[in-house]
Write a protein that holds these residues in place. Structure first.
Motif, mmCIF file in Angstrom:
data_model
loop_
_atom_site.group_PDB
_atom_site.id
_atom_site.type_symbol
_atom_site.label_atom_id
_atom_site.label_comp_id
_atom_site.label_asym_id
_atom_site.label_seq_id
_atom_site.Cartn_x
_atom_site.Cartn_y
_atom_site.Cartn_z
ATOM 1 N N ASP A 190 -16.299 22.322 30.054
ATOM 2 C CA ASP A 190 -16.085 21.235 29.263
ATOM 3 C C ASP A 190 -17.277 20.960 28.191
ATOM 4 O OD1 ASP A 190 -14.602 18.536 28.349
ATOM 5 O OD2 ASP A 190 -16.267 17.905 29.067
ATOM 6 N N GLU A 191 -17.160 21.007 26.861
ATOM 7 C CA GLU A 191 -18.314 20.650 26.009
ATOM 8 C C GLU A 191 -19.166 19.276 26.281
ATOM 9 O OE1 GLU A 191 -15.216 21.815 25.195
ATOM 10 O OE2 GLU A 191 -15.163 23.059 23.477
ATOM 11 N N ILE A 192 -18.450 18.496 26.644
ATOM 12 C CA ILE A 192 -19.062 17.177 27.232
ATOM 13 C C ILE A 192 -19.762 17.278 28.650
ATOM 14 C CG2 ILE A 192 -18.684 14.731 27.498
ATOM 15 C CD1 ILE A 192 -17.671 15.833 24.675
ATOM 16 N N GLU A 193 -19.093 18.034 29.443
ATOM 17 C CA GLU A 193 -20.211 18.305 30.326
ATOM 18 C C GLU A 193 -21.451 19.067 30.245
ATOM 19 O OE1 GLU A 193 -19.724 19.875 35.215
ATOM 20 O OE2 GLU A 193 -18.106 19.801 33.884
ATOM 21 N N ILE A 194 -21.262 20.196 29.387
ATOM 22 C CA ILE A 194 -22.433 21.129 29.022
ATOM 23 C C ILE A 194 -23.411 20.203 28.249
ATOM 24 C CG2 ILE A 194 -23.158 22.800 27.367
ATOM 25 C CD1 ILE A 194 -20.458 24.130 27.697
ATOM 26 N N TYR A 195 -23.053 19.267 27.571
ATOM 27 C CA TYR A 195 -23.954 18.340 26.883
ATOM 28 C C TYR A 195 -24.551 17.296 27.877
ATOM 29 C CZ TYR A 195 -25.770 14.726 23.993
ATOM 30 O OH TYR A 195 -26.966 13.843 23.203
ATOM 31 N N GLU A 196 -23.693 16.866 28.948
ATOM 32 C CA GLU A 196 -24.131 15.906 29.707
ATOM 33 C C GLU A 196 -25.318 16.551 30.658
ATOM 34 O OE1 GLU A 196 -23.892 12.624 30.290
ATOM 35 O OE2 GLU A 196 -22.421 12.802 28.431
ATOM 36 N N LYS A 197 -25.335 17.952 30.955
ATOM 37 C CA LYS A 197 -26.237 18.588 31.755
ATOM 38 C C LYS A 197 -27.292 19.003 31.117
ATOM 39 C CE LYS A 197 -23.689 19.358 35.510
ATOM 40 N NZ LYS A 197 -23.935 18.607 36.725
ATOM 41 N N TYR A 198 -27.346 19.381 29.707
ATOM 42 C CA TYR A 198 -28.540 19.275 28.753
ATOM 43 C C TYR A 198 -29.159 17.914 28.776
ATOM 44 C CZ TYR A 198 -31.208 18.643 24.548
ATOM 45 O OH TYR A 198 -32.028 18.347 23.716
ATOM 46 N N LYS A 199 -28.466 16.873 28.671
ATOM 47 C CA LYS A 199 -29.235 15.566 28.572
ATOM 48 C C LYS A 199 -30.157 15.317 30.066
ATOM 49 C CE LYS A 199 -29.469 12.703 26.024
ATOM 50 N NZ LYS A 199 -30.457 12.261 25.083
ATOM 51 N N LYS A 200 -29.488 15.570 30.981
ATOM 52 C CA LYS A 200 -29.984 15.287 32.322
ATOM 53 C C LYS A 200 -31.054 16.353 32.629
ATOM 54 C CE LYS A 200 -28.604 14.781 37.193
ATOM 55 N NZ LYS A 200 -27.650 14.687 38.321
ATOM 56 N N TYR A 201 -31.025 17.560 32.480
ATOM 57 C CA TYR A 201 -31.959 18.613 32.734
ATOM 58 C C TYR A 201 -32.860 19.234 31.532
ATOM 59 C CZ TYR A 201 -29.539 18.614 36.882
ATOM 60 O OH TYR A 201 -28.800 18.055 38.197
ATOM 61 N N GLY A 202 -32.522 18.959 30.283
ATOM 62 C CA GLY A 202 -33.273 19.327 29.295
ATOM 63 C C GLY A 202 -33.122 20.907 28.922
ATOM 64 N N THR A 203 -32.259 21.377 29.869
ATOM 65 C CA THR A 203 -31.953 22.889 29.671
ATOM 66 C C THR A 203 -30.513 23.313 30.341
ATOM 67 O OG1 THR A 203 -32.857 25.199 30.122
ATOM 68 C CG2 THR A 203 -33.192 23.542 31.774
ATOM 69 N N LEU A 204 -29.906 24.441 29.894
ATOM 70 C CA LEU A 204 -28.514 24.698 30.348
ATOM 71 C C LEU A 204 -28.531 25.949 31.243
ATOM 72 C CD1 LEU A 204 -26.769 23.597 27.107
ATOM 73 C CD2 LEU A 204 -26.426 22.577 29.406
ATOM 74 N N GLU A 205 -29.749 26.709 31.383
ATOM 75 C CA GLU A 205 -29.588 27.844 31.886
ATOM 76 C C GLU A 205 -29.145 27.967 33.448
ATOM 77 O OE1 GLU A 205 -32.849 31.202 33.683
ATOM 78 O OE2 GLU A 205 -32.843 31.028 31.305
ATOM 79 N N THR A 206 -29.905 27.134 34.208
ATOM 80 C CA THR A 206 -29.361 26.893 35.741
ATOM 81 C C THR A 206 -27.889 26.401 35.592
ATOM 82 O OG1 THR A 206 -31.712 26.442 36.082
ATOM 83 C CG2 THR A 206 -30.049 25.978 37.690
ATOM 84 N N TYR A 207 -27.526 25.578 34.965
ATOM 85 C CA TYR A 207 -26.129 25.157 35.135
ATOM 86 C C TYR A 207 -25.065 26.137 34.655
ATOM 87 C CZ TYR A 207 -21.787 22.868 33.608
ATOM 88 O OH TYR A 207 -20.509 22.691 33.368
#
Length: 152
Positions: free
Chosen positions: A111-128
């Motif tokens: 989900d694009e919103i979940e992707i953004y939420e993970k970005y906001k939480k962690y500052g990066t998306l690689e791990t997620y």
């Protein structure tokens, strides 16, 4: 390369980790750019999140291809750890389409919103995006990955 690497419309399994890292990096950079341009906005609107993710997944990916690094084929291009390493990169051809297709496949699975939420939480998306199980496990399943990550 082999027939899968040469003729398939999909990113070969042994290059999916590199491709995932690239896509995660591009999404992170685009979210960073938007937030730096609009520092007063603490959270993007859903329409802005969709615009950002679609812009990333529409490329361009023309500067990416494969090259042999330490006798292993790796994805190479701007922003990837292999970019500055010696070797000849075979870019163009099917690679822009493969990366575009993989990116859009991620948007269909995650989900694009979940992707953004993970970005906001962690500052990066690689791990997620690239470690763990399911669609997010490209680097966990690849025998060539070098850094173990925990699942978020």
């Amino acid at each position: 390369m082999n027939d899968e690497g040469d003729f398939s419309e999909h990113v070969p399994d042994d290059l999916k980790c590199d491709a995932c890292k690239l896509l995660a990096k591009k999404l992170t950079e685009k979210f960073d750019y938007i937030h730096k341009r609009r520092p007063s906005v603490r959270r993007l609107k859903e329409s802005d999140i969709l615009t950002v993710t679609e812009a990333v997944c529409n490329g361009p990916f023309d500067d990416y291809g494969v090259k042999e690094v330490n006798k292993v084929m790796r994805l190479s291009g701007p922003g990837l750890e292999t970019n500055g390493l010696p070797g000849v990169t075979q870019s163009g051809g099917k690679w822009p389409h493969r990366l575009l297709k993989m990116c859009n496949g991620y948007l269909g699975e995650l989900d694009e919103i979940e992707i953004y939420e993970k970005y906001k939480k962690y500052g990066t998306l690689e791990t997620y995006m690239c470690y763990g199980s399911g669609v997010r496990g490209e680097c966990s399943r690849t025998k060539n990955f070098t850094k173990g990550r925990h699942e978020l």
